[in-house]
Design a protein around this motif. Sequence first.
Motif, PDB file in Angstrom:
ATOM      1  N   SER A  68      13.727   7.740 -34.108  1.00 56.25           N
ATOM      2  CA  SER A  68      14.857   8.630 -33.805  1.00 56.25           C
ATOM      3  C   SER A  68      14.691   9.981 -34.494  1.00 56.25           C
ATOM      4  CB  SER A  68      16.172   7.979 -34.244  1.00 56.25           C
ATOM      5  OG  SER A  68      16.386   6.766 -33.563  1.00 56.25           O
ATOM      6  N   ALA A  69      14.265   9.943 -35.767  1.00 54.21           N
ATOM      7  CA  ALA A  69      14.056  11.183 -36.531  1.00 54.21           C
ATOM      8  C   ALA A  69      12.952  12.026 -35.891  1.00 54.21           C
ATOM      9  CB  ALA A  69      13.704  10.852 -37.973  1.00 54.21           C
ATOM     10  N   CYS A  72      14.207  13.641 -32.669  1.00 56.10           N
ATOM     11  CA  CYS A  72      15.112  14.772 -32.960  1.00 56.10           C
ATOM     12  C   CYS A  72      14.319  16.029 -33.306  1.00 56.10           C
ATOM     13  CB  CYS A  72      16.048  14.423 -34.113  1.00 56.10           C
ATOM     14  SG  CYS A  72      17.365  13.281 -33.658  1.00 56.10           S
ATOM     15  N   LEU A  76      14.053  19.507 -31.081  1.00 50.79           N
ATOM     16  CA  LEU A  76      14.406  20.789 -31.702  1.00 50.79           C
ATOM     17  C   LEU A  76      13.259  21.791 -31.611  1.00 50.79           C
ATOM     18  CD1 LEU A  76      16.361  19.555 -34.856  1.00 50.79           C
ATOM     19  CD2 LEU A  76      17.310  20.811 -32.914  1.00 50.79           C
TER      20      LEU A  76
END
Length: 239
Positions: A68-69, A72, A76
């Motif tokens: 998930s990190a 993200c 971005l």
Amino acid sequence: MKLKAIIKLVIDVVMTALLLALMGYQFWGEAAHEWIGAGMFFLFIAHHILNLNWHKNIFKGKYTAMRSATLCVDILVLIVMLVQMYSGIVISRYVFDFLPIRGGMSAARRLHILGAYWGFILMSMHLGLHWNMIIGMLRKGFQKKQKLKICHVVPTVIGISIAVYGAFAFVKREFFTYLFLRSEFVFLNYDESKILFYIDFLAIMGLCIFIVHYSAKLLRKFQCKINYLRRTKNEKNSY
């Protein structure tokens, strides 16, 4: 190492070099800055084409905290690159000057400053998240048979040293000012040494890589512990 992996590694190395060149606007001039930026964007597209499997598997499989990190940060980076391309086209005076774009210069300049500094941080974080893979490639390349303790201690000490200096350079180069747009103009010192400038920016990149790399290690260990506790609980419930 497979040909595709080599191509991907070369593209990533060139993109990193171009990113550093873009941060040193005062050394290369406006025309070169625009051409380097255009080249960066095309390499970014090539990077995504070579990683199509990543796109195909976005909605497949289980999402751990680590995955998930990573997602993200990757999203971005994609957003920042698109913002940079848009703002770069609007304020362009050389590469995209032929386009009939009028107005929006002030907002585009603000976006370009934000995109430049956040892009630098996010792309450094992206490298940090994939640092294990880079280290693995280097180890395969050297094909070390003996695992000496010093081979692990020395890189860690070097990493800490770079991170400490990177923190100093982060403050010195006023990253907080530009990351949060406290100033609409970037101070450019046309007389400073290129070597010292790039040492500072490499150290800041190293700081981001160090923080993210070791944070990812802790996150993986935490995830393993959670998985272990869940397995233990399930085994107890099954009796």
